[in-house]
Design a protein around this motif. Structure first.
Motif, PDB file in Angstrom:
ATOM      1  N   SER A  67      27.632  18.706  97.720  1.00 18.64           N
ATOM      2  CA  SER A  67      28.517  18.836  96.565  1.00 18.64           C
ATOM      3  C   SER A  67      29.411  17.622  96.379  1.00 18.64           C
ATOM      4  CB  SER A  67      29.404  20.084  96.726  1.00 18.64           C
ATOM      5  OG  SER A  67      30.182  19.988  97.912  1.00 18.64           O
TER       6      SER A  67
ATOM      7  N   GLY B   9      22.137  19.882  98.085  1.00 13.60           N
ATOM      8  CA  GLY B   9      21.961  19.883  96.647  1.00 13.60           C
ATOM      9  C   GLY B   9      22.056  18.491  96.051  1.00 13.60           C
TER      10      GLY B   9
ATOM     11  N   PRO C  99      24.390  16.690  93.401  1.00  8.66           N
ATOM     12  CA  PRO C  99      25.554  16.630  92.495  1.00  8.66           C
ATOM     13  C   PRO C  99      25.513  15.362  91.643  1.00  8.66           C
ATOM     14  CG  PRO C  99      26.203  15.930  94.672  1.00  8.66           C
ATOM     15  CD  PRO C  99      24.735  16.262  94.764  1.00  8.66           C
TER      16      PRO C  99
ATOM     17  N   ILE D 242      23.769  20.900  91.196  1.00  9.87           N
ATOM     18  CA  ILE D 242      25.146  21.213  91.585  1.00  9.87           C
ATOM     19  C   ILE D 242      26.056  20.752  90.453  1.00  9.87           C
ATOM     20  CG2 ILE D 242      26.993  20.829  93.244  1.00  9.87           C
ATOM     21  CD1 ILE D 242      24.734  22.458  94.375  1.00  9.87           C
TER      22      ILE D 242
ATOM     23  N   PRO E 200      26.468  26.103  92.249  1.00 10.56           N
ATOM     24  CA  PRO E 200      25.039  25.829  92.089  1.00 10.56           C
ATOM     25  C   PRO E 200      24.536  26.346  90.746  1.00 10.56           C
ATOM     26  CG  PRO E 200      25.365  27.698  93.559  1.00 10.56           C
ATOM     27  CD  PRO E 200      26.729  27.196  93.212  1.00 10.56           C
TER      28      PRO E 200
ATOM     29  N   ALA F  12      24.465  22.311  85.903  1.00  6.64           N
ATOM     30  CA  ALA F  12      24.507  21.001  86.560  1.00  6.64           C
ATOM     31  C   ALA F  12      23.937  19.915  85.646  1.00  6.64           C
ATOM     32  CB  ALA F  12      23.741  21.048  87.880  1.00  6.64           C
TER      33      ALA F  12
END
Length: 630
Positions: free
Chosen positions: A492, A519, A521, A555, A561, A566
């Protein structure tokens, strides 16, 4: 064995012919320096170039020119180049005294330009303006002058790479393009004494040049040959005509002949050829009269009945028909003859140069990476002066301040005397508008910032290749002494794992320890990277951003999430970052090119490079090519 000896003999004869042409160019420059513009001599410092310059000095002295040749320093100022106020004499006499510049001193002479490929654009503009107009126009320091100056240029091209060449403006205005790098000392004759012209013949040629005429057929043939060679410049044609006239004057002829045109085209147009001349189409076979009669037997009598027989020509008509065939040469035959000679004089590497024109070469390394140019006030290359007060770190230019004040001394003294005041003798009245401060031209350093996707999807597919490509590019940046920075994003957060630095060891260590997983970001990576780039720009760096990611954000900016939210946040960040107008590349490292990466690159204003099946070396090469084009 016999074929090898024959090849070497042909090569030696071609090199000897190149040298003899170079000697002839030196003679022509002395005959008409301004009408021919000059020569660009591509030759690095060595015995071959020194020998040609020595021959030029010998011929120059025989032609009545002044020695030694005036040299133009690489960083010459405008005052020294075109002239200005002589401050010492002006202060002594109390009135403005003009001092001639280098271009005015070269009137009817030759100007030597060492390292012509590095001459500044401003200096080139002033030289080519004098070549075009034949005079120097000075509008500065309260003066307006027009000084006649007719000179030629000897530009020494000392570039090592193919892209290091003199300014194209000079190339267009000089008649001759010589390349002596193909010659060695052993390729030259033992002495050039046999090729030194007589002093009287050179001086007579300079006087009789303006009396030489050129026929219309010769002009048409010259234009036709230029079209065949792909030379479209009118200046090149004019220079070729002046060269032919110089050759005719040197041979003591009153008119330019086909031989003079051949030699002029070989010297001026052939080195500028952009294509090989096309061969003439095959002539149609003539049908014998018997065969033609056999093919059309029924129409022969009809034609005889319809067409009256031609009258018998008189003796006068026969003579008129025969005279053009015996005394004159058709323009087409003249053009074919000249074209054949021009084709033989085309340089041997013409095919390679034509290939370069079709696919222009770019400099080695990342093109355009020298950094942005800005005007500073502390350090850099001097860039003249500007009106202003010496405050805020600015440096006062005393000489330029005095030069601005000197032309107005009489007016100011009269004003002071009219006001009933007196000033001591020898004092200079300086006012606020006279102050000049120095300016400098700085070239900023370049920052190349790598934003590496270390998320789970990228780590599964291309993280190893991205690390390898980044290491190869870091080595390239280290050679150019650029600063580099590395940012990774996973989970993140987006983290700057290497702040801007020149240390290659630190950069490799930061990359080798880069973990993968988590993830993507993407919105945070875009925001953080452009924030670092904007800070570096305020520090005087020119930033370039390289994104290595598959572009599949999952993200959101708040850390939650979800791919739709995102991707929406990432696109919003990309739109906001596009206002920075930084140079950037988007390398799509996914196994197959996706629309997400292409859309993100378009929103950022970045160049998009999909690399579905490429290793570290291919990725780095693609990035280098992309930085050249962007």
């Amino acid at each position: 064995m016999e074929n090898q000896e024959q090849t070497q003999e042909i090569s030696k004869s071609a090199k000897l012919e190149t040298w003899l042409r170079a000697l002839q160019v030196a003679q022509l420059l002395v005959i008409n320096p301004h009408g021919l513009g000059g020569v660009i001599l591509r030759a690095r410092s060595g015995p071959v170039r020194d020998r040609w310059l020595a021959y030029l000095n010998t011929v120059t002295q025989l032609g009545g020119m002044r020695l030694p040749l005036r040299k133009m320093p690489l960083g010459i100022s405008d005052e020294n180049l075109i002239g200005g106020i002589d401050l010492d004499q002006t202060l002594r006499t109390g009135k403005a005294v003009h001092r001639q510049g280098l271009l005015a001193q070269c009137d009817q002479q030759l100007l030597l330009m060492p390292m012509a490929e590095r001459v500044e654009v401003g200096a080139v503009a002033k030289v080519v303006s004098a070549l075009d107009n034949g005079f120097i126009l000075i509008e500065r320091d309260g003066q307006s002058r027009r000084i006649e100056s007719h000179f030629g240029v000897v530009a020494l091209d000392e570039g090592i790479e193919d892209d290091e060449q003199p300014n194209e403006k000079i190339r267009q205005r000089v008649a001759f393009l010589l390349n002596l790098d193909i010659l060695g000392w052993r390729d030259l004759p033992e002495t050039d004494d046999d090729f030194v012209p007589d002093a009287h013949s050179l001086q007579d040629t300079r006087k009789n040049f303006s009396k030489i005429t050129v026929s219309e057929d010769s002009l048409n043939a010259l234009v036709g040959v230029a079209e065949q060679l792909g030379v479209t410049s009118i200046r090149a044609l004019s220079l070729a005509i002046n060269t032919a006239k110089c050759l005719a004057a040197f041979d003591r002829d009153d008119e330019v002949t086909s031989m003079h045109l051949q030699r002029a085209i070989a010297l001026v147009l052939s080195p500028r050829a952009t294509r090989m001349p096309q061969s003439a189409p095959p002539e149609e076979e003539e049908i014998p009269p018997e065969q033609e009669a056999d093919e059309q037997p029924e129409n022969a009598q009809d034609r005889l009945d319809q067409e009256p027989p031609p009258p018998d020509p008189t003796e006068d008509q026969k003579q008129e028909d025969q005279e053009p065939e015996s005394n004159t040469e058709t323009p087409q035959a003249l053009e074919d003859e000249i074209l054949e000679a021009a084709q033989a004089a085309i340089p041997a590497d013409i095919l390679a140069r034509l290939a370069d024109l079709a696919d222009p070469k770019t400099p080695k390394g990342m093109g355009g990476k020298a950094g942005a140019v800005k005007v500073g006030r502390i350090r850099g290359r001097p860039l003249g002066n500007m009106p202003g007060m010496p405050e805020g770190g600015k440096t006062l230019s005393i000489i330029d301040t005095l030069r601005a004040a000197v032309p107005w001394q009489r007016v100011r003294l009269a004003e002071i005397l009219a006001a009933g005041k007196t000033i001591p003798a020898g004092k200079i009245v300086i006012r606020k508008e006279d102050f000049r401060v120095k300016r400098y031209q700085e070239r900023t350093q370049t920052l190349t910032m790598f934003i590496v996707d270390a998320s789970g999807s990228s780590a599964m597919h291309r993280l190893a290749e991205a690390k390898g490509a980044a290491e190869l590019l870091l080595a390239e940046c280290y050679i150019r002494r650029d600063q580099v920075a590395v940012m990774s994003f996973r989970g993140s957060v987006a983290e700057l794992i290497l702040a801007p630095t020149r240390s290659l060891v630190k950069a490799k260590r930061a990359l080798s320890g880069l973990p993968g997983g988590g993830g993507t970001p993407l919105s945070r990576a875009i925001d953080e990277s452009f924030e670092v780039a904007s800070v570096s720009m305020r520090k005087g760096l020119t930033p370039t951003l390289v994104f290595l990611t598959d572009g599949r954000a999952n993200i959101a900016k708040d850390g939650s999430p979800g791919r739709p939210k995102a991707m929406e946040d990432a696109q919003q960040s990309a739109r906001a970052a596009s206002y920075y107008s930084f140079k950037s590349l988007w390398i799509d490292t996914s196994p197959q090119a996706r629309d997400e990466g292409r859309v993100m690159a378009a929103l950022l204003g970045s160049m998009y490079l999909p690399l579905p099946n490429a290793g570290a070396n291919e990725v780095s090469q693609a990035i280098m090519q992309g930085l050249k084009k962007s």
